[in-house]
Design a protein around this motif. Structure first.
Motif, PDB file in Angstrom:
ATOM      1  N   MET A 231      36.199  92.161  57.210  1.00 44.60           N
ATOM      2  CA  MET A 231      35.302  92.058  56.364  1.00 44.60           C
ATOM      3  C   MET A 231      33.986  91.413  57.020  1.00 44.60           C
ATOM      4  O   MET A 231      34.278  90.519  58.001  1.00 44.60           O
ATOM      5  CB  MET A 231      35.663  91.051  55.248  1.00 44.60           C
ATOM      6  N   ASP A 232      32.825  91.962  56.755  1.00 44.50           N
ATOM      7  CA  ASP A 232      31.465  91.642  57.286  1.00 44.50           C
ATOM      8  C   ASP A 232      30.898  90.527  57.126  1.00 44.50           C
ATOM      9  O   ASP A 232      30.967  90.368  55.694  1.00 44.50           O
ATOM     10  CB  ASP A 232      30.652  93.121  56.878  1.00 44.50           C
ATOM     11  N   GLU A 233      30.813  89.599  57.800  1.00 44.56           N
ATOM     12  CA  GLU A 233      30.547  88.209  57.625  1.00 44.56           C
ATOM     13  C   GLU A 233      29.102  88.201  56.699  1.00 44.56           C
ATOM     14  O   GLU A 233      29.158  87.281  55.785  1.00 44.56           O
ATOM     15  CB  GLU A 233      30.445  87.389  58.804  1.00 44.56           C
ATOM     16  N   LYS A 234      28.338  89.045  56.687  1.00 41.77           N
ATOM     17  CA  LYS A 234      27.194  88.972  55.898  1.00 41.77           C
ATOM     18  C   LYS A 234      27.315  89.280  54.381  1.00 41.77           C
ATOM     19  O   LYS A 234      26.437  89.118  53.507  1.00 41.77           O
ATOM     20  CB  LYS A 234      25.770  89.956  56.469  1.00 41.77           C
ATOM     21  N   PHE A 235      28.481  89.695  54.096  1.00 45.15           N
ATOM     22  CA  PHE A 235      28.768  90.182  52.780  1.00 45.15           C
ATOM     23  C   PHE A 235      29.889  89.151  51.994  1.00 45.15           C
ATOM     24  O   PHE A 235      30.136  89.511  50.786  1.00 45.15           O
ATOM     25  CB  PHE A 235      29.579  91.524  52.562  1.00 45.15           C
ATOM     26  N   VAL A 236      30.242  88.022  52.607  1.00 46.72           N
ATOM     27  CA  VAL A 236      31.112  87.029  52.320  1.00 46.72           C
ATOM     28  C   VAL A 236      30.732  86.528  50.935  1.00 46.72           C
ATOM     29  O   VAL A 236      31.482  86.254  49.881  1.00 46.72           O
ATOM     30  CB  VAL A 236      31.433  85.921  53.229  1.00 46.72           C
ATOM     31  N   SER A 237      29.517  86.026  50.801  1.00 47.40           N
ATOM     32  CA  SER A 237      29.144  85.350  49.715  1.00 47.40           C
ATOM     33  C   SER A 237      29.153  86.343  48.256  1.00 47.40           C
ATOM     34  O   SER A 237      29.672  85.710  47.268  1.00 47.40           O
ATOM     35  CB  SER A 237      27.759  84.787  49.722  1.00 47.40           C
ATOM     36  N   ILE A 238      28.680  87.679  48.509  1.00 49.40           N
ATOM     37  CA  ILE A 238      29.052  88.429  47.641  1.00 49.40           C
ATOM     38  C   ILE A 238      30.510  88.716  46.992  1.00 49.40           C
ATOM     39  O   ILE A 238      30.670  88.736  45.809  1.00 49.40           O
ATOM     40  CB  ILE A 238      28.482  89.956  47.947  1.00 49.40           C
ATOM     41  N   TYR A 239      31.332  88.859  47.964  1.00 47.44           N
ATOM     42  CA  TYR A 239      32.815  88.923  47.770  1.00 47.44           C
ATOM     43  C   TYR A 239      33.192  87.541  47.206  1.00 47.44           C
ATOM     44  O   TYR A 239      34.181  87.699  46.005  1.00 47.44           O
ATOM     45  CB  TYR A 239      33.618  89.166  49.070  1.00 47.44           C
ATOM     46  N   LYS A 240      32.846  86.405  47.524  1.00 53.20           N
ATOM     47  CA  LYS A 240      33.403  85.263  46.787  1.00 53.20           C
ATOM     48  C   LYS A 240      32.619  85.259  45.351  1.00 53.20           C
ATOM     49  O   LYS A 240      33.469  84.743  44.408  1.00 53.20           O
ATOM     50  CB  LYS A 240      32.842  84.080  47.448  1.00 53.20           C
ATOM     51  N   THR A 241      31.517  85.669  45.025  1.00 52.48           N
ATOM     52  CA  THR A 241      30.765  85.775  43.605  1.00 52.48           C
ATOM     53  C   THR A 241      31.737  86.666  42.835  1.00 52.48           C
ATOM     54  O   THR A 241      32.193  86.356  41.724  1.00 52.48           O
ATOM     55  CB  THR A 241      29.450  86.383  43.630  1.00 52.48           C
ATOM     56  N   VAL A 242      32.221  87.975  43.211  1.00 51.26           N
ATOM     57  CA  VAL A 242      32.816  88.916  42.637  1.00 51.26           C
ATOM     58  C   VAL A 242      34.070  88.122  42.054  1.00 51.26           C
ATOM     59  O   VAL A 242      34.847  88.541  41.324  1.00 51.26           O
ATOM     60  CB  VAL A 242      33.126  90.178  43.324  1.00 51.26           C
ATOM     61  N   GLY A 243      34.789  87.552  43.098  1.00 51.10           N
ATOM     62  CA  GLY A 243      36.229  86.992  43.056  1.00 51.10           C
ATOM     63  C   GLY A 243      36.331  86.074  41.790  1.00 51.10           C
ATOM     64  O   GLY A 243      37.145  86.075  41.112  1.00 51.10           O
ATOM     65  N   LYS A 244      35.358  85.280  42.098  1.00 53.89           N
ATOM     66  CA  LYS A 244      35.196  84.006  40.947  1.00 53.89           C
ATOM     67  C   LYS A 244      34.758  84.651  39.681  1.00 53.89           C
ATOM     68  O   LYS A 244      35.526  84.090  38.634  1.00 53.89           O
ATOM     69  CB  LYS A 244      33.990  83.171  41.450  1.00 53.89           C
ATOM     70  N   ASN A 245      34.023  85.506  39.598  1.00 50.42           N
ATOM     71  CA  ASN A 245      33.802  85.943  38.150  1.00 50.42           C
ATOM     72  C   ASN A 245      34.957  86.813  37.918  1.00 50.42           C
ATOM     73  O   ASN A 245      35.267  87.010  36.547  1.00 50.42           O
ATOM     74  CB  ASN A 245      32.668  87.254  38.291  1.00 50.42           C
ATOM     75  N   LEU A 246      35.823  87.710  38.468  1.00 55.56           N
ATOM     76  CA  LEU A 246      36.801  88.197  38.302  1.00 55.56           C
ATOM     77  C   LEU A 246      37.898  87.219  37.693  1.00 55.56           C
ATOM     78  O   LEU A 246      38.468  87.479  36.616  1.00 55.56           O
ATOM     79  CB  LEU A 246      37.456  89.080  39.263  1.00 55.56           C
ATOM     80  N   ARG A 247      38.271  86.140  38.469  1.00 55.38           N
ATOM     81  CA  ARG A 247      39.019  84.973  37.949  1.00 55.38           C
ATOM     82  C   ARG A 247      38.515  84.664  36.560  1.00 55.38           C
ATOM     83  O   ARG A 247      39.518  84.578  35.833  1.00 55.38           O
ATOM     84  CB  ARG A 247      39.371  84.063  39.144  1.00 55.38           C
ATOM     85  N   ASP A 248      37.408  84.217  36.540  1.00 58.34           N
ATOM     86  CA  ASP A 248      36.952  83.693  35.263  1.00 58.34           C
ATOM     87  C   ASP A 248      37.239  84.552  34.035  1.00 58.34           C
ATOM     88  O   ASP A 248      37.806  84.123  33.109  1.00 58.34           O
ATOM     89  CB  ASP A 248      35.629  83.460  35.282  1.00 58.34           C
TER      90      ASP A 248
END
Length: 74
Positions: free
Chosen positions: A1-18
């Motif tokens: 995974m490209d490190e510059k996109f990690v924060s986006i993946y984490k945001t998507v993941g958190k919102n998905l879980r919620d």
């Protein structure tokens, strides 16, 4: 995974879980409804560890009955 996109993946993941929890749905139930997705893939996406295909995200959104935009909100 490209490190510059990690924060986006984490945001998507958190919102998905919620969204999933709001609908009182397990990861297994969501994986089944989204069709041919492993529960472990759902877990990896929720934890920001999966470099997923956009089509996978769309299938998950359809299963949750949400717009994809919901997953990108901060």
């Amino acid at each position: 995974m490209d490190e510059k996109f990690v924060s986006i993946y984490k945001t998507v993941g958190k919102n998905l879980r919620d969204q999933r929890k709001e609908k009182n749905m397990s990861q297994q139930q969501l994986a089944h409804l989204a069709g041919k997705i492993d529960r472990s893939k759902i877990s990896d996406i929720e934890n920001g560890k999966e470099d997923f295909l956009f089509s996978t995200l769309l299938k998950i959104c359809i299963a949750l009955d949400i717009n994809v935009e919901e997953l990108f909100k901060n």
